[in-house]
Design an enzyme around this catalytic site. Structure first.
Site, PDB file in Angstrom:
ATOM      1  N   SER A 195       0.831  -1.186   0.089  1.00 50.01           N
ATOM      2  CA  SER A 195       0.035  -0.017  -0.145  1.00 50.01           C
ATOM      3  C   SER A 195       0.951   1.309  -0.120  1.00 50.01           C
ATOM      4  CB  SER A 195      -0.997   0.030   1.227  1.00 50.01           C
ATOM      5  OG  SER A 195      -1.621   1.281   1.451  1.00 50.01           O
ATOM      6  N   TYR A 221      -1.612  -0.478  10.636  1.00 54.60           N
ATOM      7  CA  TYR A 221      -1.915  -0.790   9.263  1.00 54.60           C
ATOM      8  C   TYR A 221      -0.467  -0.248   8.257  1.00 54.60           C
ATOM      9  CZ  TYR A 221      -3.561  -0.873   4.584  1.00 54.60           C
ATOM     10  OH  TYR A 221      -3.802  -1.094   2.969  1.00 54.60           O
TER      11      TYR A 221
END
Length: 245
Positions: free
Chosen positions: A132, A145
């Site tokens: 990501s 995350y």
């Protein structure tokens, strides 16, 4: 003979859309996820192309057992490790269990899947791993995350170095904001939000072209790279102001 891809996290979001796109292009797709019902619904759309496999990727033994049922001659042209999740945390009361869950699926499962699936790849095949852009910039409440995705990106790039002599292509995929059930839970503005169908095509085209790294939407990538060039103190102040807005 049709080419074959294995996709993890195939029951929703990027994984589901990419599985459908590959099936539309005539590929055989092994679609892995935990949700039996969602996988069954997915497979119904291309019953001759999509093989649903219900597995918990944090259970290495279950993965080993399933792989042992496959023909020993089966090689995957592409393995796409896409499964992941996002949990936001409170910095003043860090939820250790949230960190454990996030790293278990976002990072540890990637490492375990890589270990088990590498023997199913040969020269000319591709191992693609989804990370990501989140780790490019310190976003609020993203300690778990973002850290897990930073680990995934480093793991993938280091892995490419060590597999250089094998002929296996290693592709790092770092999406930004993609319109999926995961991002639809967010309560903040998501710049350059990309439709998931467009993301699936980007992945297909990028892997097919032998790209080492895919980042999309490109405009978000350019913006985050520009922010990373700011003096460190200025960058930190900007991140704090973004949190308050």
């Amino acid at each position: 003979m049709s080419a074959t891809i294995l996709i993890t996290g195939a029951s929703s979001g990027i994984g589901r859309e990419t599985a459908l796109y590959y099936a539309q292009q005539g590929w055989n797709v092994y679609a892995l996820a935990r949700s039996t019902d969602k996988l069954a619904e997915l497979a119904m759309q291309f019953s001759d192309k999509i093989v649903p496999v219900s597995l918990d990727l944090t259970d290495m033994t279950a993965m080993q057992i399933w792989l042992s049922t496959l023909p020993v001659t089966l090689n995957f042209d592409v393995v796409l490790l896409n499964a992941g999740n996002c949990e936001y945390v409170d910095a003043t009361d860090l939820d250790l269990a949230a960190f454990e869950r996030t790293f278990a699926i976002n990072f540890q499962a990637v490492v375990a899947s890589t270990k088990l699936l590498l023997p199913r790849l040969k020269a000319g095949n591709t191992l693609a791993i989804v990370s990501s852009m989140a780790h490019f910039f310190p976003f609020t409440r993203s300690e778990a995350y973002g850290a897990s995705k930073a680990a995934v990106s480093y793991f993938t790039e280091s892995l490419r170095v060590d597999l250089a002599n094998t002929g296996i292509n290693v592709c790092l995929i770092e999406p930004g904001f993609i319109d999926t059930p995961l991002t639809q839970k967010n309560d903040f503005a998501m710049p350059f939000l990309m439709p998931v169908a467009k993301a699936a095509k980007r992945i297909f085209d990028g892997i097919n072209a032998g790209k080492l790294r895919l980042r999309f939407p490109r405009r978000l990538g350019y913006l985050l790279r520009a922010l990373s060039l700011l003096p460190y103190g200025m960058r930190s102040k900007l991140a704090a102001r973004m949190k308050q807005s």
